[in-house]
Motif scaffolding. Structure first.
Motif, PDB file in Angstrom:
ATOM      1  N   CYS A   1      14.460  23.901  11.642  1.00 45.38           N
ATOM      2  CA  CYS A   1      15.172  25.713  10.736  1.00 45.38           C
ATOM      3  C   CYS A   1      15.342  24.370   9.584  1.00 45.38           C
ATOM      4  CB  CYS A   1      16.831  25.242  11.541  1.00 45.38           C
ATOM      5  SG  CYS A   1      18.250  26.119  10.474  1.00 45.38           S
ATOM      6  N   VAL A   2      14.403  25.475   9.142  1.00 43.85           N
ATOM      7  CA  VAL A   2      13.957  25.426   7.712  1.00 43.85           C
ATOM      8  C   VAL A   2      14.799  25.646   6.534  1.00 43.85           C
ATOM      9  CG1 VAL A   2      12.640  25.572   5.453  1.00 43.85           C
ATOM     10  CG2 VAL A   2      11.518  24.790   7.580  1.00 43.85           C
ATOM     11  N   ALA A   3      15.714  24.803   5.350  1.00 44.16           N
ATOM     12  CA  ALA A   3      17.309  25.356   4.543  1.00 44.16           C
ATOM     13  C   ALA A   3      15.915  25.854   4.291  1.00 44.16           C
ATOM     14  CB  ALA A   3      17.308  24.532   4.064  1.00 44.16           C
ATOM     15  N   VAL A   4      17.301  27.796   3.285  1.00 43.65           N
ATOM     16  CA  VAL A   4      17.025  28.724   2.446  1.00 43.65           C
ATOM     17  C   VAL A   4      17.860  29.045   2.367  1.00 43.65           C
ATOM     18  CG1 VAL A   4      17.975  30.412   4.243  1.00 43.65           C
ATOM     19  CG2 VAL A   4      15.535  30.737   2.853  1.00 43.65           C
ATOM     20  N   ASP A   5      18.241  29.525   0.431  1.00 44.26           N
ATOM     21  CA  ASP A   5      19.181  29.146   0.262  1.00 44.26           C
ATOM     22  C   ASP A   5      19.629  30.842  -0.082  1.00 44.26           C
ATOM     23  OD1 ASP A   5      20.216  26.472  -0.554  1.00 44.26           O
ATOM     24  OD2 ASP A   5      18.699  26.986  -2.124  1.00 44.26           O
ATOM     25  N   ASP A   6      19.131  32.174   0.546  1.00 45.62           N
ATOM     26  CA  ASP A   6      19.158  33.131   0.873  1.00 45.62           C
ATOM     27  C   ASP A   6      19.679  33.429   2.216  1.00 45.62           C
ATOM     28  OD1 ASP A   6      19.125  35.840   0.529  1.00 45.62           O
ATOM     29  OD2 ASP A   6      16.782  35.896   0.245  1.00 45.62           O
ATOM     30  N   PRO A   7      21.309  34.174   2.233  1.00 46.89           N
ATOM     31  CA  PRO A   7      21.140  34.196   3.038  1.00 46.89           C
ATOM     32  C   PRO A   7      21.027  35.821   3.623  1.00 46.89           C
ATOM     33  CG  PRO A   7      22.921  34.413   1.871  1.00 46.89           C
ATOM     34  CD  PRO A   7      22.069  33.838   0.911  1.00 46.89           C
ATOM     35  N   LEU A   8      20.299  36.180   2.768  1.00 46.14           N
ATOM     36  CA  LEU A   8      20.174  37.810   3.865  1.00 46.14           C
ATOM     37  C   LEU A   8      19.742  37.295   3.833  1.00 46.14           C
ATOM     38  CD1 LEU A   8      20.968  39.984   0.532  1.00 46.14           C
ATOM     39  CD2 LEU A   8      22.216  39.751   2.336  1.00 46.14           C
ATOM     40  N   HIS A   9      18.184  36.618   4.553  1.00 45.65           N
ATOM     41  CA  HIS A   9      17.200  35.842   5.062  1.00 45.65           C
ATOM     42  C   HIS A   9      16.905  34.825   6.072  1.00 45.65           C
ATOM     43  CE1 HIS A   9      16.142  39.070   1.608  1.00 45.65           C
ATOM     44  NE2 HIS A   9      14.571  39.931   2.719  1.00 45.65           N
TER      45      HIS A   9
END
Length: 214
Positions: A23-31
Motif C-alpha cells: 500500500c504505497v503511501a500517497v498524499d493525494d486523497p482523490l487518487h
C-alpha cells in the motif's frame, strides 16, 4: 470444533494484517484509499522508487549529543505503508550518545557495524531494572516496544549501528526533550515536585536547547 480467528484472543484478527501485497503511501486523497494513517496509491502505479532509500552517507554528528539518526520509515519509503517494518542508521561521534528515548509503536533490534557501544533499556514499574551490555562490531541487541532505552559510544573512534523496527512508523519520544522542552512548557513547580528538584533547576533545564537526534 473449529474456532474462528476472531474468537482467539491471542491471535491477530484479519483486520490487523495487510490485505494486499503493498500500500504505497500517497498524499493525494482523490487518487487513493485511506489505510492505517496513509492513503494508498493505485498498485498499478507503483514504481521502484516507492520502495527505495539510501543511507550510505554518514549522518552529521556535530551536535550537542554527538549522534545522528537517519530514519528509514514510511516518510522516506512510501512502500513501507502497512508493512509493519522500518529501519534507521545511527552514527556516533566518539563518546556520542543516542539519549534515553522510547518507540511507542515498535520493538527495535540493533546491530553494530563499527565501534563499541554501551546500550541498555529499563524495565517498567515497579522494578525499573536496567538491562545493559557493551556491544562490539557484529553484536546484536533488542529493545522491547515502549521501554526507555539508549546507546552510548564508549570508544575513541566513530561508531555506526543499524536498527530494524517493527512498525512502518515507530515514533520516538526523547525523554528529556519531551519533559523539559515541551511546547507549551509543563509547569516548573509540578516538574520540581515530580523529579524532586529545586524549581530553579527545572526552569534552567527548560531554557536549554534540547537536541533531538532522531
Amino acid at each position: 470444533m473449529h474456532v474462528g480467528r476472531r474468537s482467539q484472543g491471542n491471535l491477530r484478527t484479519p483486520a490487523a494484517n495487510p490485505l494486499q501485497d503493498f500500500c504505497v503511501a500517497v498524499d493525494d486523497p482523490l487518487h487513493g484509499v485511506f489505510v492505517n494513517g496513509k492513503f494508498c496509491k493505485d498498485p498499478k502505479l507503483a514504481k521502484a522508487g516507492d520502495f527505495y532509500f539510501s543511507v550510505k552517507m554518514p549522518g552529521d554528528t556535530d551536535n550537542p549529543v554527538g549522534s545522528n539518526v537517519s530514519a528509514v520509515n514510511v516518510a522516506q519509503i512510501p512502500g513501507l505503508n502497512t508493512l509493519g517494518i522500518s529501519a534507521a542508521r545511527i552514527d556516533f561521534a566518539p563518546y556520542g550518545q543516542n539519549p534515553p528515548h522510547t518507540h511507542p509503536r515498535a520493538t527495535e533490534i540493533l546491530v553494530v557495524l563499527e565501534g563499541t557501544l554501551l546500550v541498555g533499556f529499563v524495565t517498567s514499574n515497579p522494578n525499573n531494572t536496567l538491562i545493559s551490555k557493551v556491544l562490539n562490531k557484529g553484536d546484536v541487541f533488542v529493545f522491547p516496544i515502549g521501554l526507555i532505552h539508549f546507546q552510548f559510544n564508549i570508544g575513541k573512534t566513530n561508531a555506526v549501528a543499524f536498527a530494524g523496527l517493527s512498525s512502518q512508523n515507530p515514533g520516538v519520544i526523547t525523554i528529556a526533550n519531551a519533559v523539559f522542552g515541551s511546547d507549551p512548557a509543563i509547569d516548573p513547580g509540578f516538574l520540581a515536585k515530580a523529579f524532586q528538584l529545586d524549581k530553579g533547576v527545572v526552569e534552567d533545564l527548560q531554557k536549554k536547547f534540547w537536541m533531538d537526534s532522531n
